[in-house]
Design a protein around this motif. Structure first.
Motif: not given
Length: 271
Positions: A1-21
């Motif tokens: 569950m923790i790993a899944s949460t960390e993966s979702s968190f990283a994916r969210f910020w990756a999307i934010v970063l791509v959209l920002s750039y």
């Protein structure tokens, strides 16, 4: 569950970063906007979690084709910036003339390289030294040299053309050295890919190397050398970080083994 949460968190910020750039490139009217789908696709492939599929390549190609001419439209607007561009985009003319202009905008790099290499006078050794210098613009005297290394007011020499301008053997040796550097970056990437989070370190030199190749026909040698130095520096830093992590892990493992040995001896003595 923790790993899944960390993966979702990283994916969210990756999307934010791509959209920002992407938003930043759009607001700047930069052709780098069209590179965003390519870089996202490369990230997916390098992560090792996604299989390469034909439809993904088709989608990326379609997105690049759509995004490529947009900066040319934006640059012709009377007002510049994010909000003026957003307002102007719905009424923009994306007809065939624009697509042809976009293609010419890319292919003109070959003409720039040829003219720089074979038509222009030979670039002096001092000017070449300034172009490849590690020093900043003022310290290297770049601002006194830059005006001489242009085809016209709007078009700088192409980096490949500047190298070829020095002669065939200089070009051969230069590209061999460049190949060695790219090979080093790739070897570092393979080493980093074996460690947790190492892919992130590898993306920096890899992205800079790809950008260097894409820009080499239309941007001057000094601009390309900066990218090369940054890529090489990022690779070295990644290698140092990897070596440090490995050394710390070995030391921690050694301490753990010694602690278990001491505890075992203590228990034996008490027994």
């Amino acid at each position: 569950m923790i790993a899944s949460t960390e993966s979702s968190f990283a994916r969210f910020w990756a999307i934010v970063l791509v959209l920002s750039y992407s938003l930043m490139f759009f607001a700047m009217g930069s052709r780098n906007l069209a590179l965003a789908p390519i870089l996202v696709f490369l990230g997916m492939v390098l992560s090792g979690r996604h299989r390469l599929r034909v439809y993904q390549l088709l989608v990326v190609g379609a997105l690049v084709a759509v995004l490529w001419p947009i900066p040319l439209v934006l640059r012709n607007q009377a007002s510049h910036g994010l909000f003026p561009y957003v307002t102007a985009l719905p009424s923009a003319d994306l007809g065939s003339d624009l697509w042809l202009a976009s293609i010419n905008n890319v292919l003109s790099g070959f003409n720039i390289v040829g003219t720089t290499a074979f038509v222009r006078p030979q670039i002096s050794a001092s000017d070449m030294a300034t172009s490849i210098s590690l020093l900043g613009g003022s310290e290297a005297g770049w601002y006194e040299v830059a005006s001489r290394l242009r085809l016209n007011h709007y078009t700088p020499y192409g980096a490949i053309g500047e190298i070829a301008n020095q002669g065939i053997w200089v070009a051969v040796v230069s590209f061999c050295v460049l190949g060695v550097i790219f090979g080093f970056v790739q070897r570092v990437g393979r080493k980093l890919s074996d460690s947790a989070g190492g892919q992130v370190y590898y993306l920096v030199p890899l992205g800079l190397s790809i950008l260097l190749v894409l820009q080499a026909t239309q941007y001057n040698l000094r601009s390309e050398m900066r990218l090369l130095y940054y890529a090489l520096g990022a690779a070295v830093i990644g290698l140092v970080v990897h070596a440090t992590h490995s050394a710390l892990a070995r030391r921690s493992e050694g301490r753990s083994v010694r602690l278990k040995s001491v505890l075992g001896e203590t228990l034996d003595e008490r027994g």
